[in-house]
Design a protein around this motif. Structure first.
Motif, short mmCIF file in Angstrom:
data_model
loop_
_atom_site.label_atom_id
_atom_site.label_comp_id
_atom_site.label_asym_id
_atom_site.label_seq_id
_atom_site.Cartn_x
_atom_site.Cartn_y
_atom_site.Cartn_z
N ALA A 1 54.69 35.92 56.43
CA ALA A 1 54.30 36.99 55.55
C ALA A 1 54.81 38.29 55.89
CB ALA A 1 52.92 36.77 54.96
N THR B 1 50.05 39.58 47.23
CA THR B 1 50.81 38.38 46.72
C THR B 1 51.19 38.42 45.17
OG1 THR B 1 49.05 36.77 46.64
CG2 THR B 1 50.46 36.80 48.66
N HIS B 2 50.56 39.36 44.55
CA HIS B 2 50.93 39.58 43.23
C HIS B 2 52.43 39.83 42.74
CE1 HIS B 2 51.42 44.24 42.29
NE2 HIS B 2 51.05 44.11 43.77
N LEU C 1 50.23 31.90 54.10
CA LEU C 1 51.16 32.44 53.98
C LEU C 1 52.34 32.25 55.05
CD1 LEU C 1 49.15 33.65 52.26
CD2 LEU C 1 50.32 36.02 52.29
N SER D 1 55.51 37.88 44.28
CA SER D 1 56.03 36.82 45.11
C SER D 1 57.36 36.36 44.58
CB SER D 1 55.01 35.58 45.18
OG SER D 1 53.83 35.94 45.80
N SER E 1 48.37 27.88 48.25
CA SER E 1 46.84 28.50 48.06
C SER E 1 46.17 27.67 46.98
CB SER E 1 47.21 29.86 47.53
OG SER E 1 47.58 29.94 46.42
N VAL F 1 57.33 30.97 42.44
CA VAL F 1 55.91 30.72 42.42
C VAL F 1 55.69 29.57 41.44
CG1 VAL F 1 53.58 31.20 41.72
CG2 VAL F 1 54.90 33.03 42.75
N SER G 1 54.74 28.41 51.30
CA SER G 1 53.12 28.92 51.46
C SER G 1 52.39 28.24 50.45
CB SER G 1 53.32 30.32 51.08
OG SER G 1 54.05 30.96 52.05
N GLY H 1 55.68 33.21 50.37
CA GLY H 1 54.77 34.19 50.77
C GLY H 1 55.25 35.19 51.49
N GLU I 1 56.66 39.15 52.46
CA GLU I 1 56.81 40.38 51.57
C GLU I 1 58.32 40.59 51.20
OE1 GLU I 1 54.19 41.80 51.20
OE2 GLU I 1 52.47 41.54 52.56
N GLU J 1 52.68 35.63 40.24
CA GLU J 1 51.55 35.64 41.34
C GLU J 1 50.82 34.39 41.34
OE1 GLU J 1 47.03 37.75 40.85
OE2 GLU J 1 48.89 38.72 39.93
N HIS K 1 46.39 44.34 50.99
CA HIS K 1 46.98 43.43 51.72
C HIS K 1 46.06 42.34 52.31
CE1 HIS K 1 51.54 44.48 51.85
NE2 HIS K 1 51.14 45.43 51.41
#
Length: 439
Positions: free
Chosen positions: A287, A220-221, A284, A223, A264, A226, A262, A245, A247, A190, A215
């Motif tokens: 995504a 994104t928990h 993302l 992914s 963040s 990471v 992606s 990112g 889905e 995540e 969403h």
């Protein structure tokens, strides 16, 4: 046949947790009617400023005043912990787009941590059996949306989560006095984006339904790829992630790896033991798949949230989350607001509620030949009666009601402006413990 499969999955989940509890590594059981205060001094956390109770999904933080629903213990230098939350439910959402389903929403999480050098290394794995226990494209959840199934946009139901929900490792160590650094990553994890994911929020745990704003906050928990790095003190954390990112696809049992293109960033602040605040933003790449199943749409996401916890008597907790999220896709921005709360008294009686308002596009709701945005809302409430624990596993019986609200322009599509729903369920989770650090 399907019913036997659900029962088998629940049995396996429970046996895993019971196995950890029955070993010599696990602490002595605490009666279900007493939410114990456990000293975590044996946990290899002497190098960490963060208290164990604040550690949540990925690298996100809950308030320090948080119960942990887990069994735990030590084997040599290793500290072990297992969490689970299992529902066996019947859900019915009414209206022209509703349906009914019997199934099981579930997850099992294991953690192993030990000292390593001047810091601590933690291995985390989280599995879900929903690829087998949720039929079709998802379980009934009117106005929920996100991902694709059978070549079509999933709408008015929550997709099942993947078999592999987390496979990650984390290392943290001191820099100077109360300043620490942290790195986290793995093939499934995540990123630092959004509030604590809903399966791990205390305010959401008693509620079997996923938020329809999922969403906009915490999708994104899961992914597949990471890497997160950050620094933190006793009350704050600053972190950034690069991740995949995209889905997950509709094959829920495989790995959906992709480029880590992606990114963040998130700032977290705990001004008091009862409060956890965060703001985050991310970009993302590809995504959401487009209408034709192509490469997908880029999403710019912003979130902010407040989580509040307070003791309710000697064996209870009041947990509340308020969150705002904003998605921008192809120049179209939509906003979401969530307020949810749960109140547990005597570690037995739990009431929960959730109210959400969100803009959803015609694309989100799979409405063809429209470029409009629609303001939709959902109200939920329910009650769970938890029974006496056996070997630290606490069963419960519960029920919930919901109402989905749509604008006049969607009345004919949904069969009414207000569309009711209900659910009944049996649930299993470990008993709660209030934790405090031993340093």
């Amino acid at each position: 046949m399907y019913t036997r499969g659900v029962v088998s999955i629940v049995t396996v989940f429970t046996v895993v947790v019971l196995g950890l509890n029955a070993s010599n590594a696990v602490a002595q059981a605490t009666p279900a009617h007493d939410m114990a205060h456990m000293d975590m001094g044996q946990k290899p956390a002497a190098a960490a400023a963060a208290t164990p109770s604040r550690e949540a999904s990925g690298t996100s933080w809950l308030p320090d005043m948080s119960p942990m629903y887990a069994v735990h213990g030590t084997v040599g230098p290793w500290y072990l912990m297992a969490h689970e939350n299992v529902f066996v439910q019947y859900l019915s959402e009414r209206g022209a787009r509703g349906h009914q389903q019997f199934g099981s929403i579930n997850w099992l999480m294991g953690m192993a941590a030990r000292k390593a050098g001047s810091g601590r290394v933690t291995f985390t794995g989280m599995l879900g059996a929903e690829p087998w226990t949720i039929r079709g494209c998802g379980y009934p959840d009117l106005l929920a949306s996100g991902e694709r199934c059978g070549g079509e946009k999933i709408h008015d139901q929550q997709h099942p989560h993947d078999l592999f929900m987390e496979l990650a490792v984390q290392y943290e160590a001191p820099l100077k006095k109360s300043l620490h650094w942290q790195v986290y990553g793995g093939p499934v994890g995540e990123p630092a984006l959004g509030p604590v994911a809903f399966p791990h929020r205390v305010s959401a745990m008693p509620n079997p339904l996923a938020p329809l704003t999922h969403h906009w906050f915490d999708a994104t928990h899961i992914s597949f790829g990471v890497v997160t790095a950050g620094v933190y003190g006793r009350r704050w954390k600053a972190e950034g992630s690069v991740f995949n990112g995209r889905e997950p696809d509709e094959d829920r049992k495989d790995f959906d790896f992709g480029a880590l293109d992606s990114f963040s960033g998130r700032l977290s602040f705990l001004p008091t033991p009862s409060l956890s605040l965060q703001v985050s933003s991310g970009k993302l790449t590809e995504a959401e798949p487009d209408e034709h199943g192509g490469a997908g749409l880029d999403v710019s996401r912003m979130t902010a949230s407040v989580i509040y916890h307070a003791m309710a008597g000697t064996a209870g907790i009041w947990a509340t989350t308020v969150a705002w999220g904003r998605n921008e896709e192809s120049g179209v921005a939509t906003n979401a607001l969530l307020a949810e709360s749960s109140l547990t008294r005597n570690d037995r009686d739990t009431w929960f509620g959730r109210f959400e308002v969100v803009n959803k596009t015609a694309h989100d709701l799979d409405i063809s030949e429209s470029d409009d945005k629609f303001m939709v809302a959902k109200l939920q409430g329910g009650y769970t009666r938890y029974l006496r624990a056996r070997h630290r596993i606490q069963p419960g019986l519960g029920a919930g009601l919901s109402a989905g609200f749509v604008p006049e322009s969607l009345r004919d599509l949904y069969g009414g402006r207000v569309n009711p729903g209900f659910g009944v369920y049996v649930t299993f989770r470990p008993v709660g413990m209030m934790m405090h650090a031993g340093h």
